[in-house]
Design a protein around this motif. Structure first.
Motif, PDB file in Angstrom:
ATOM      1  N   GLU A  53      97.965  13.147  97.872  1.00  0.00           N
ATOM      2  CA  GLU A  53      98.478  14.344  97.191  1.00  0.00           C
ATOM      3  C   GLU A  53      98.451  14.228  95.663  1.00  0.00           C
ATOM      4  OE1 GLU A  53     102.043  11.819  98.466  1.00  0.00           O
ATOM      5  OE2 GLU A  53     100.188  12.483  99.404  1.00  0.00           O
ATOM      6  N   ASP A  56      95.207  16.009  93.542  1.00  0.00           N
ATOM      7  CA  ASP A  56      95.157  17.431  93.183  1.00  0.00           C
ATOM      8  C   ASP A  56      95.695  17.701  91.779  1.00  0.00           C
ATOM      9  OD1 ASP A  56      94.029  18.033  95.615  1.00  0.00           O
ATOM     10  OD2 ASP A  56      95.949  18.518  96.554  1.00  0.00           O
ATOM     11  N   ASP A  76      90.741  17.022  85.688  1.00  0.00           N
ATOM     12  CA  ASP A  76      91.111  17.561  86.988  1.00  0.00           C
ATOM     13  C   ASP A  76      89.947  17.470  87.967  1.00  0.00           C
ATOM     14  OD1 ASP A  76      93.780  18.673  86.333  1.00  0.00           O
ATOM     15  OD2 ASP A  76      92.614  19.850  84.900  1.00  0.00           O
ATOM     16  N   ARG A  78      87.618  18.962  91.077  1.00  0.00           N
ATOM     17  CA  ARG A  78      87.161  20.280  91.516  1.00  0.00           C
ATOM     18  C   ARG A  78      87.434  20.361  93.011  1.00  0.00           C
ATOM     19  NH1 ARG A  78      81.642  20.837  88.029  1.00  0.00           N
ATOM     20  NH2 ARG A  78      82.692  21.272  86.045  1.00  0.00           N
ATOM     21  N   ARG A  79      88.099  21.403  93.395  1.00  0.00           N
ATOM     22  CA  ARG A  79      88.523  21.543  94.802  1.00  0.00           C
ATOM     23  C   ARG A  79      87.350  21.498  95.779  1.00  0.00           C
ATOM     24  NH1 ARG A  79      93.592  21.234  94.271  1.00  0.00           N
ATOM     25  NH2 ARG A  79      94.783  22.600  92.927  1.00  0.00           N
ATOM     26  N   ARG A  83      86.353  13.916  98.195  1.00  0.00           N
ATOM     27  CA  ARG A  83      86.521  12.514  97.814  1.00  0.00           C
ATOM     28  C   ARG A  83      85.897  11.650  98.900  1.00  0.00           C
ATOM     29  NH1 ARG A  83      91.586  14.546  96.797  1.00  0.00           N
ATOM     30  NH2 ARG A  83      92.485  13.612  98.653  1.00  0.00           N
ATOM     31  N   CYS A  91      85.409   9.714  93.541  1.00  0.00           N
ATOM     32  CA  CYS A  91      85.497  11.122  93.167  1.00  0.00           C
ATOM     33  C   CYS A  91      85.228  11.273  91.677  1.00  0.00           C
ATOM     34  CB  CYS A  91      86.869  11.704  93.528  1.00  0.00           C
ATOM     35  SG  CYS A  91      88.249  10.958  92.647  1.00  0.00           S
TER      36      CYS A  91
END
Length: 100
Positions: A53, A56, A76, A78-79, A83, A91
């Motif tokens: 978690e 994110d 950040d 990227r959704r 990973r 990632c």
């Protein structure tokens, strides 16, 4: 790319790249996020002990190379990028701005 940026490429964020750390590069038993863009482009961020978690939220990393010396560079995930579980580079985190 300036001299400071060239010096950082292929190294791990937080390791002393001047003289104190005999091995500033990645280690085979650790997991890393590759930093893409911004002042820390090319550095690896050690994420070995991160919980799933935590990814994110990305990372706010202290740096003297950003817009505000002594501030933070924001990176950040990227959704849409998955990973890769395991060791090595698992990632990528992308530069999203600077904070004082």
């Amino acid at each position: 790319m300036n001299g400071d940026e060239q010096l950082l490429r292929g190294r791990v964020y937080g390791h002393d790249h001047d003289h104190d750390d005999p091995n500033p590069g990645p280690l085979p038993h650790r997991a890393y996020a590759m930093l893409i863009g911004g002042p820390l482009d090319g550095l690896l961020l050690d994420v070995t002990d991160w919980r799933p978690e935590e990814f994110d939220g990305g990372a706010a990393l202290s740096t003297e190379l950003g817009r505000w010396p002594g501030g933070r560079a924001l990176y950040d995930p990227r959704r849409e990028e998955l990973r890769t579980p395991g060791l090595g580079v698992m990632c990528r985190f992308y530069y999203s701005g600077d904070a004082p």
